[in-house]
Design a protein around this motif. Structure first.
Motif, PDB file in Angstrom:
ATOM      1  N   ARG A  29       0.837  -1.191   0.000  1.00 47.58           N
ATOM      2  CA  ARG A  29       0.000   0.000   0.000  1.00 47.58           C
ATOM      3  C   ARG A  29       0.876   1.248   0.000  1.00 47.58           C
ATOM      4  O   ARG A  29       0.557   2.236  -0.645  1.00 47.58           O
ATOM      5  N   SER A  32       2.662   2.777  -3.394  1.00 44.77           N
ATOM      6  CA  SER A  32       1.795   3.273  -4.449  1.00 44.77           C
ATOM      7  C   SER A  32       1.859   4.796  -4.489  1.00 44.77           C
ATOM      8  O   SER A  32       2.326   5.438  -3.558  1.00 44.77           O
ATOM      9  N   ALA A  34      -0.598   8.222  -5.381  1.00 46.60           N
ATOM     10  CA  ALA A  34      -1.950   8.731  -5.590  1.00 46.60           C
ATOM     11  C   ALA A  34      -1.875   9.923  -6.531  1.00 46.60           C
ATOM     12  O   ALA A  34      -1.123  10.859  -6.292  1.00 46.60           O
ATOM     13  N   SER A  50      -5.627   8.127   0.998  1.00 46.17           N
ATOM     14  CA  SER A  50      -5.169   6.934   0.277  1.00 46.17           C
ATOM     15  C   SER A  50      -4.078   6.162   1.001  1.00 46.17           C
ATOM     16  O   SER A  50      -3.941   4.965   0.817  1.00 46.17           O
ATOM     17  N   THR A  77       2.092   0.266  -8.254  1.00 47.80           N
ATOM     18  CA  THR A  77       0.677   0.625  -8.286  1.00 47.80           C
ATOM     19  C   THR A  77       0.512   2.137  -8.263  1.00 47.80           C
ATOM     20  O   THR A  77       1.126   2.827  -7.466  1.00 47.80           O
ATOM     21  N   GLU A  79      -2.741   4.900  -8.204  1.00 44.57           N
ATOM     22  CA  GLU A  79      -4.179   5.058  -8.040  1.00 44.57           C
ATOM     23  C   GLU A  79      -4.535   6.517  -8.237  1.00 44.57           C
ATOM     24  O   GLU A  79      -3.732   7.398  -7.941  1.00 44.57           O
ATOM     25  N   ARG A 118     -12.408   6.978 -10.659  1.00 44.10           N
ATOM     26  CA  ARG A 118     -11.505   6.348  -9.682  1.00 44.10           C
ATOM     27  C   ARG A 118     -10.851   5.208 -10.421  1.00 44.10           C
ATOM     28  O   ARG A 118     -11.524   4.342 -10.972  1.00 44.10           O
ATOM     29  N   TRP A 119      -9.530   5.195 -10.483  1.00 44.76           N
ATOM     30  CA  TRP A 119      -8.830   4.201 -11.289  1.00 44.76           C
ATOM     31  C   TRP A 119      -7.560   3.703 -10.590  1.00 44.76           C
ATOM     32  O   TRP A 119      -7.025   4.344  -9.711  1.00 44.76           O
ATOM     33  N   THR A 120      -7.123   2.541 -11.046  1.00 47.66           N
ATOM     34  CA  THR A 120      -5.878   1.933 -10.569  1.00 47.66           C
ATOM     35  C   THR A 120      -5.142   1.354 -11.763  1.00 47.66           C
ATOM     36  O   THR A 120      -5.737   0.687 -12.596  1.00 47.66           O
ATOM     37  N   LYS A 122      -1.468  -0.851 -12.707  1.00 46.08           N
ATOM     38  CA  LYS A 122      -0.389  -1.657 -12.133  1.00 46.08           C
ATOM     39  C   LYS A 122       0.659  -1.949 -13.197  1.00 46.08           C
ATOM     40  O   LYS A 122       0.349  -2.081 -14.370  1.00 46.08           O
TER      41      LYS A 122
END
Length: 124
Positions: A29, A32, A34, A50, A77, A79, A118-120, A122
């Motif tokens: 987490r 990542s 944001a 986040s 990642t 986000e 809202r997107w992610t 990788k």
């Protein structure tokens, strides 16, 4: 039941794997980034909550011609909660860098803005 060296080693491996899982999830987490737009209150709130290791403000990126985004060296990642236009631009650049879309969802806005996503993404 006999306790031998092999059984103790197996049990130790299982216990360490179970106890390491929450730590590994928390570490992921924090690896990542944001991405948000500081002109949109919902986007700013998303970035603050986040728990990401870093943040990229797309409003500022517009003034630097997306220098931080194009620099690469991003974690696995990324986000974001952005408008549609920024999402399309970011997605194109990150796909060129080897990222793939992992999640995408349209979000209703309290401020009346209708095209928030809202997107992610990788790394492949």
């Amino acid at each position: 039941m006999r306790t031998d060296r092999r059984s103790l080693l197996k049990a130790g491996a299982v216990v360490s794997a179970i106890s390491a899982a929450p730590v590994a999830m928390a570490a992921q987490r924090h690896r990542s980034i944001a991405m948000f737009d500081s002109r949109i209150p919902e986007s700013v709130a998303f970035a603050r909550s986040s728990g990401a290791a870093g943040e990229i403000d797309l409003y500022r990126e517009h003034h630097t011609h997306f220098a931080a985004l194009r620099a690469g060296q991003h974690p696995a990642t990324i986000e974001g909660l952005t408008g549609w236009g920024d999402w399309v631009a970011v997605r194109g650049e990150l796909e060129a860098q080897g990222y793939r879309v992992a999640a995408e969802e349209a979000i209703k806005s309290r401020t009346g803005r209708t095209h928030l996503f809202r997107w992610t993404m990788k790394a492949r």
